[in-house]
Design a protein around this motif. Structure first.
Motif, PDB file in Angstrom:
ATOM      1  N   ALA A   8      16.534  -9.242   0.380  1.00 21.92           N
ATOM      2  CA  ALA A   8      16.178 -10.514   1.006  1.00 21.92           C
ATOM      3  C   ALA A   8      14.728 -10.861   0.684  1.00 21.92           C
ATOM      4  CB  ALA A   8      16.358 -10.414   2.512  1.00 21.92           C
ATOM      5  N   ALA A   9      14.421 -12.148   0.616  1.00 21.36           N
ATOM      6  CA  ALA A   9      13.058 -12.606   0.331  1.00 21.36           C
ATOM      7  C   ALA A   9      12.212 -12.476   1.588  1.00 21.36           C
ATOM      8  CB  ALA A   9      13.100 -14.043  -0.137  1.00 21.36           C
ATOM      9  N   GLY A  10      10.890 -12.133   1.417  1.00 21.51           N
ATOM     10  CA  GLY A  10       9.983 -12.013   2.546  1.00 21.51           C
ATOM     11  C   GLY A  10       9.136 -10.757   2.459  1.00 21.51           C
ATOM     12  N   PHE A  11       8.393 -10.514   3.524  1.00 15.40           N
ATOM     13  CA  PHE A  11       7.506  -9.352   3.578  1.00 15.40           C
ATOM     14  C   PHE A  11       8.223  -8.185   4.221  1.00 15.40           C
ATOM     15  CE2 PHE A  11       4.514 -12.945   3.727  1.00 15.40           C
ATOM     16  CZ  PHE A  11       3.741 -12.636   2.619  1.00 15.40           C
ATOM     17  N   THR A  12       7.874  -7.015   3.771  1.00 17.75           N
ATOM     18  CA  THR A  12       8.431  -5.806   4.397  1.00 17.75           C
ATOM     19  C   THR A  12       7.592  -5.464   5.616  1.00 17.75           C
ATOM     20  OG1 THR A  12       7.060  -4.290   3.121  1.00 17.75           O
ATOM     21  CG2 THR A  12       9.175  -4.947   2.149  1.00 17.75           C
ATOM     22  N   LEU A  13       8.100  -4.598   6.446  1.00 18.54           N
ATOM     23  CA  LEU A  13       7.394  -4.167   7.641  1.00 18.54           C
ATOM     24  C   LEU A  13       6.078  -3.488   7.287  1.00 18.54           C
ATOM     25  CD1 LEU A  13       7.363  -3.907  10.689  1.00 18.54           C
ATOM     26  CD2 LEU A  13       8.614  -1.753  10.454  1.00 18.54           C
ATOM     27  N   VAL A  14       6.038  -2.735   6.234  1.00 19.97           N
ATOM     28  CA  VAL A  14       4.810  -2.044   5.811  1.00 19.97           C
ATOM     29  C   VAL A  14       3.747  -3.063   5.398  1.00 19.97           C
ATOM     30  CG1 VAL A  14       3.836  -0.474   4.094  1.00 19.97           C
ATOM     31  CG2 VAL A  14       6.050   0.038   5.136  1.00 19.97           C
ATOM     32  N   GLU A  15       4.124  -4.084   4.680  1.00 18.12           N
ATOM     33  CA  GLU A  15       3.170  -5.101   4.262  1.00 18.12           C
ATOM     34  C   GLU A  15       2.587  -5.852   5.461  1.00 18.12           C
ATOM     35  OE1 GLU A  15       5.001  -6.305  -0.104  1.00 18.12           O
ATOM     36  OE2 GLU A  15       5.810  -7.258   1.700  1.00 18.12           O
ATOM     37  N   VAL A  16       3.426  -6.155   6.434  1.00 17.34           N
ATOM     38  CA  VAL A  16       2.959  -6.834   7.643  1.00 17.34           C
ATOM     39  C   VAL A  16       2.002  -5.938   8.415  1.00 17.34           C
ATOM     40  CG1 VAL A  16       3.674  -7.767   9.875  1.00 17.34           C
ATOM     41  CG2 VAL A  16       4.960  -8.331   7.822  1.00 17.34           C
ATOM     42  N   MET A  17       2.289  -4.660   8.538  1.00 17.59           N
ATOM     43  CA  MET A  17       1.424  -3.718   9.259  1.00 17.59           C
ATOM     44  C   MET A  17       0.065  -3.567   8.563  1.00 17.59           C
ATOM     45  SD  MET A  17       3.042  -2.936  11.918  1.00 17.59           S
ATOM     46  CE  MET A  17       2.238  -1.524  12.588  1.00 17.59           C
ATOM     47  N   VAL A  18       0.040  -3.532   7.248  1.00 13.04           N
ATOM     48  CA  VAL A  18      -1.230  -3.442   6.505  1.00 13.04           C
ATOM     49  C   VAL A  18      -2.050  -4.713   6.717  1.00 13.04           C
ATOM     50  CG1 VAL A  18      -2.216  -3.387   4.180  1.00 13.04           C
ATOM     51  CG2 VAL A  18      -0.390  -1.800   4.792  1.00 13.04           C
ATOM     52  N   ALA A  19      -1.404  -5.868   6.686  1.00 13.82           N
ATOM     53  CA  ALA A  19      -2.120  -7.127   6.910  1.00 13.82           C
ATOM     54  C   ALA A  19      -2.713  -7.178   8.319  1.00 13.82           C
ATOM     55  CB  ALA A  19      -1.179  -8.311   6.685  1.00 13.82           C
ATOM     56  N   LEU A  20      -1.974  -6.730   9.313  1.00 17.21           N
ATOM     57  CA  LEU A  20      -2.490  -6.684  10.687  1.00 17.21           C
ATOM     58  C   LEU A  20      -3.656  -5.709  10.827  1.00 17.21           C
ATOM     59  CD1 LEU A  20       0.739  -6.915  12.877  1.00 17.21           C
ATOM     60  CD2 LEU A  20      -1.123  -8.573  12.701  1.00 17.21           C
ATOM     61  N   ALA A  21      -3.594  -4.579  10.135  1.00 19.09           N
ATOM     62  CA  ALA A  21      -4.690  -3.609  10.184  1.00 19.09           C
ATOM     63  C   ALA A  21      -5.961  -4.205   9.582  1.00 19.09           C
ATOM     64  CB  ALA A  21      -4.294  -2.335   9.447  1.00 19.09           C
ATOM     65  N   VAL A  22      -5.838  -4.941   8.490  1.00 17.08           N
ATOM     66  CA  VAL A  22      -7.011  -5.577   7.865  1.00 17.08           C
ATOM     67  C   VAL A  22      -7.617  -6.610   8.808  1.00 17.08           C
ATOM     68  CG1 VAL A  22      -7.724  -7.114   5.986  1.00 17.08           C
ATOM     69  CG2 VAL A  22      -6.274  -5.131   5.505  1.00 17.08           C
ATOM     70  N   VAL A  23      -6.783  -7.423   9.426  1.00 16.07           N
ATOM     71  CA  VAL A  23      -7.272  -8.427  10.370  1.00 16.07           C
ATOM     72  C   VAL A  23      -7.915  -7.750  11.582  1.00 16.07           C
ATOM     73  CG1 VAL A  23      -6.533 -10.244  11.976  1.00 16.07           C
ATOM     74  CG2 VAL A  23      -5.682 -10.221   9.633  1.00 16.07           C
ATOM     75  N   ALA A  24      -7.317  -6.666  12.070  1.00 18.46           N
ATOM     76  CA  ALA A  24      -7.859  -5.960  13.232  1.00 18.46           C
ATOM     77  C   ALA A  24      -9.225  -5.349  12.936  1.00 18.46           C
ATOM     78  CB  ALA A  24      -6.882  -4.873  13.682  1.00 18.46           C
ATOM     79  N   LEU A  25      -9.478  -4.961  11.714  1.00 19.08           N
ATOM     80  CA  LEU A  25     -10.783  -4.411  11.349  1.00 19.08           C
ATOM     81  C   LEU A  25     -11.814  -5.506  11.093  1.00 19.08           C
ATOM     82  CD1 LEU A  25      -9.762  -1.494   8.970  1.00 19.08           C
ATOM     83  CD2 LEU A  25     -10.707  -1.324  11.273  1.00 19.08           C
ATOM     84  N   ALA A  26     -11.413  -6.618  10.519  1.00 17.94           N
ATOM     85  CA  ALA A  26     -12.349  -7.669  10.154  1.00 17.94           C
ATOM     86  C   ALA A  26     -12.754  -8.550  11.330  1.00 17.94           C
ATOM     87  CB  ALA A  26     -11.749  -8.530   9.051  1.00 17.94           C
ATOM     88  N   LEU A  27     -11.861  -8.786  12.265  1.00 18.69           N
ATOM     89  CA  LEU A  27     -12.129  -9.697  13.363  1.00 18.69           C
ATOM     90  C   LEU A  27     -13.283  -9.240  14.262  1.00 18.69           C
ATOM     91  CD1 LEU A  27     -11.152 -12.400  14.388  1.00 18.69           C
ATOM     92  CD2 LEU A  27      -9.546 -11.201  15.857  1.00 18.69           C
ATOM     93  N   PRO A  28     -13.354  -7.983  14.718  1.00 21.26           N
ATOM     94  CA  PRO A  28     -14.498  -7.581  15.547  1.00 21.26           C
ATOM     95  C   PRO A  28     -15.841  -7.704  14.804  1.00 21.26           C
ATOM     96  CG  PRO A  28     -12.740  -5.989  15.762  1.00 21.26           C
ATOM     97  CD  PRO A  28     -12.351  -6.923  14.670  1.00 21.26           C
ATOM     98  N   ALA A  29     -15.866  -7.381  13.516  1.00 15.97           N
ATOM     99  CA  ALA A  29     -17.102  -7.513  12.743  1.00 15.97           C
ATOM    100  C   ALA A  29     -17.524  -8.978  12.661  1.00 15.97           C
ATOM    101  CB  ALA A  29     -16.912  -6.933  11.347  1.00 15.97           C
ATOM    102  N   LEU A  30     -16.570  -9.869  12.481  1.00 16.52           N
ATOM    103  CA  LEU A  30     -16.864 -11.291  12.431  1.00 16.52           C
ATOM    104  C   LEU A  30     -17.379 -11.803  13.774  1.00 16.52           C
ATOM    105  CD1 LEU A  30     -16.731 -13.922  10.776  1.00 16.52           C
ATOM    106  CD2 LEU A  30     -14.409 -14.199  11.637  1.00 16.52           C
ATOM    107  N   LEU A  31     -16.768 -11.396  14.861  1.00 16.06           N
ATOM    108  CA  LEU A  31     -17.215 -11.805  16.193  1.00 16.06           C
ATOM    109  C   LEU A  31     -18.605 -11.266  16.510  1.00 16.06           C
ATOM    110  CD1 LEU A  31     -13.905 -11.502  18.240  1.00 16.06           C
ATOM    111  CD2 LEU A  31     -15.086 -13.574  17.497  1.00 16.06           C
TER     112      LEU A  31
END
Length: 142
Positions: A8-31
């Motif tokens: 099926a077309a779309g993102f895998t669960l692993v890809e979504v988890m990696v993207a969330l981890a990157v956002v979780a690390l970058a957001l506090p530094a930005l704030l």
């Protein structure tokens, strides 16, 4: 001919988890960077207003000295209101090695308790000689 979809077309669960981890690390530094920028802007605003208070006080000292024919000596203190806040200032006038010249130091703070760490300190050297013939453009015209 019928084609079967094996994937099926779309993102895998692993890809979504990696993207969330990157956002979780970058957001506090930005704030954190954003809050530091806001603090620095407030400090610069206060420092600019403190400069204006000190410059106004120096102008007032010059005008009063000229009108009274005498420069303030020793210490003085007071409160000025600017930008909707009270600003505390301290003036110290000391004799220099040059005759008739005084070192005037004006310290400005946002509270009375922070005299030792003012936001701005203005230092000027003023003449205590107020004879008419010492001012360019004035005098007897000789």
């Amino acid at each position: 001919m019928i084609r079967s979809r094996s994937r099926a077309a779309g993102f895998t669960l692993v890809e979504v988890m990696v993207a969330l981890a990157v956002v979780a690390l970058a957001l506090p530094a930005l704030l954190f960077a954003l809050s530091q920028q806001a603090d620095a802007t407030g400090y610069l605003r206060d420092k600019s207003i403190a400069y204006a208070v000190g410059a106004n006080r120096l102008s007032e000292i010059r005008l009063l000295a000229r009108a009274q024919g005498d420069l303030i000596k020793g210490e003085d203190r007071g409160v000025s209101r600017m930008a909707g806040r009270d600003w505390y200032w301290w003036v110290t006038s000391t004799v220099t090695d040059v005759a008739q010249f005084y070192r005037v130091e004006i310290s400005v703070a946002d509270s009375e308790t922070t005299r030792d760490t003012p936001l701005y300190t203005l230092t000027a050297y003023l003449s205590a000689d107020f004879r008419q013939d010492t001012i360019p453009g004035e005098g007897s015209g000789e």
